[in-house]
Structure formats: structure tokens, C-alpha cells
Design a protein around this motif. Structure first.
Motif, PDB file in Angstrom:
ATOM      1  N   VAL A 109      28.353  -2.015  73.060  1.00  0.00           N
ATOM      2  CA  VAL A 109      27.389  -2.046  71.957  1.00  0.00           C
ATOM      3  C   VAL A 109      26.628  -0.727  71.909  1.00  0.00           C
ATOM      4  CG1 VAL A 109      25.254  -3.143  71.131  1.00  0.00           C
ATOM      5  CG2 VAL A 109      27.191  -4.554  71.878  1.00  0.00           C
ATOM      6  N   GLY A 110      26.201  -0.266  73.079  1.00  0.00           N
ATOM      7  CA  GLY A 110      25.495   1.023  73.130  1.00  0.00           C
ATOM      8  C   GLY A 110      26.363   2.156  72.624  1.00  0.00           C
ATOM      9  N   ALA A 111      27.640   2.143  72.989  1.00  0.00           N
ATOM     10  CA  ALA A 111      28.565   3.188  72.520  1.00  0.00           C
ATOM     11  C   ALA A 111      28.766   3.088  71.017  1.00  0.00           C
ATOM     12  CB  ALA A 111      29.894   3.061  73.252  1.00  0.00           C
ATOM     13  N   ALA A 112      28.889   1.838  70.524  1.00  0.00           N
ATOM     14  CA  ALA A 112      29.072   1.647  69.078  1.00  0.00           C
ATOM     15  C   ALA A 112      27.850   2.124  68.319  1.00  0.00           C
ATOM     16  CB  ALA A 112      29.353   0.171  68.782  1.00  0.00           C
ATOM     17  N   VAL A 113      26.660   1.793  68.853  1.00  0.00           N
ATOM     18  CA  VAL A 113      25.426   2.253  68.200  1.00  0.00           C
ATOM     19  C   VAL A 113      25.362   3.775  68.247  1.00  0.00           C
ATOM     20  CG1 VAL A 113      22.900   2.265  68.394  1.00  0.00           C
ATOM     21  CG2 VAL A 113      24.153   0.110  68.579  1.00  0.00           C
ATOM     22  N   GLY A 114      25.714   4.325  69.379  1.00  0.00           N
ATOM     23  CA  GLY A 114      25.705   5.787  69.518  1.00  0.00           C
ATOM     24  C   GLY A 114      26.674   6.440  68.549  1.00  0.00           C
ATOM     25  N   VAL A 115      27.876   5.910  68.435  1.00  0.00           N
ATOM     26  CA  VAL A 115      28.873   6.449  67.518  1.00  0.00           C
ATOM     27  C   VAL A 115      28.374   6.293  66.082  1.00  0.00           C
ATOM     28  CG1 VAL A 115      31.202   6.069  66.567  1.00  0.00           C
ATOM     29  CG2 VAL A 115      30.846   6.153  69.039  1.00  0.00           C
ATOM     30  N   ALA A 116      27.767   5.128  65.788  1.00  0.00           N
ATOM     31  CA  ALA A 116      27.249   4.905  64.435  1.00  0.00           C
ATOM     32  C   ALA A 116      26.149   5.911  64.116  1.00  0.00           C
ATOM     33  CB  ALA A 116      26.736   3.471  64.297  1.00  0.00           C
TER      34      ALA A 116
END
Length: 128
Positions: A109-116
Motif C-alpha cells: 500500500v505504501g509503495a502504491a501510494v508512493g507510486v501514485a
């Protein structure tokens, strides 16, 4: 012939013989009582020995039962401790897997938020 009165020695002797006969009769009665008491004591002694033997048998039986129950109790406690240890290992492994999956999910989730955020920033700065 006139009989002469008994002398002092003869009177004393007859008196002593009479007392000795009375004493002998009393001693014989006491001897019979003592024999009777001895026989009663023998019967009571035998009854007491029989009671003690029965009580000893009961105590030995109770001790054997107690020993068996104590041994069974110790075995039950050891089995419960082994089962608790196995359950603890299973619970620990399950908890570790849960924590690892939560950490992996949080990282994803953190990676997805970061990528977003990076994509949003890229879109905002590149295509103003």
C-alpha cells in the motif's frame, strides 16, 4: 486327765496357721482372677492385632491408589504442557505469518501510494 490350756506358742502357731490358710485362699482367688484377666487381655490383644492388620492393609491400599493417581496427574500435566507448547508454537507461527502478511500489505500500500504520488507529481509538473 484334765487338759491343760494351750501355751502361748501353741496359740500363736494356730493363729498363724489360720491366717496362712486365709492368705492362701485369697491368693488362690487372686490367681484365678489373674488367669481370667490374662485370657481376656490375650483376646483383646488378638483383636487389636487383627484391627491393626486390617488398618495397615487399608493404608497400603490407599497409598497405592494415591501413588497411582499422583503418577497419572504428573503424566497429565506433562501431556498438557507438551500440548500447550505445540499450541504456542503453532500460534506463534500463525502470528508471525499474519504480521509478515500485514507488513507486506502495508509495504505494498505504501509503495502504491508512493507510486501514485510520484505519478501525480509527474503529471502535474510535466503537463501543467
Amino acid at each position: 486327765m484334765p487338759s491343760k490350756p494351750p501355751s502361748r506358742e501353741e496359740l500363736a502357731f494356730e493363729w498363724m496357721v489360720g491366717d496362712a490358710k486365709e492368705i492362701l485362699a485369697e491368693l488362690e482367688a487372686m490367681k484365678a482372677d489373674a488367669k481370667k484377666m490374662h485370657a481376656e487381655q490375650q483376646k483383646e490383644h488378638e483383636a487389636t492385632l487383627a484391627s491393626l492388620a486390617a488398618l495397615n492393609k487399608d493404608v497400603v491400599g490407599a497409598y497405592r491408589v494415591f501413588s497411582r493417581v499422583a503418577k497419572d496427574g504428573v503424566q497429565a500435566i506433562q501431556e498438557a504442557a507438551r500440548a500447550a507448547s505445540k499450541d504456542m508454537v503453532k500460534t506463534s507461527a500463525f502470528t508471525h505469518r499474519r504480521i509478515a502478511s500485514v507488513a507486506l500489505l502495508s509495504a505494498a500500500v505504501g509503495a502504491a501510494v508512493g507510486v501514485a504520488l510520484v505519478l501525480a507529481g509527474f503529471v502535474l509538473f510535466v503537463f501543467p
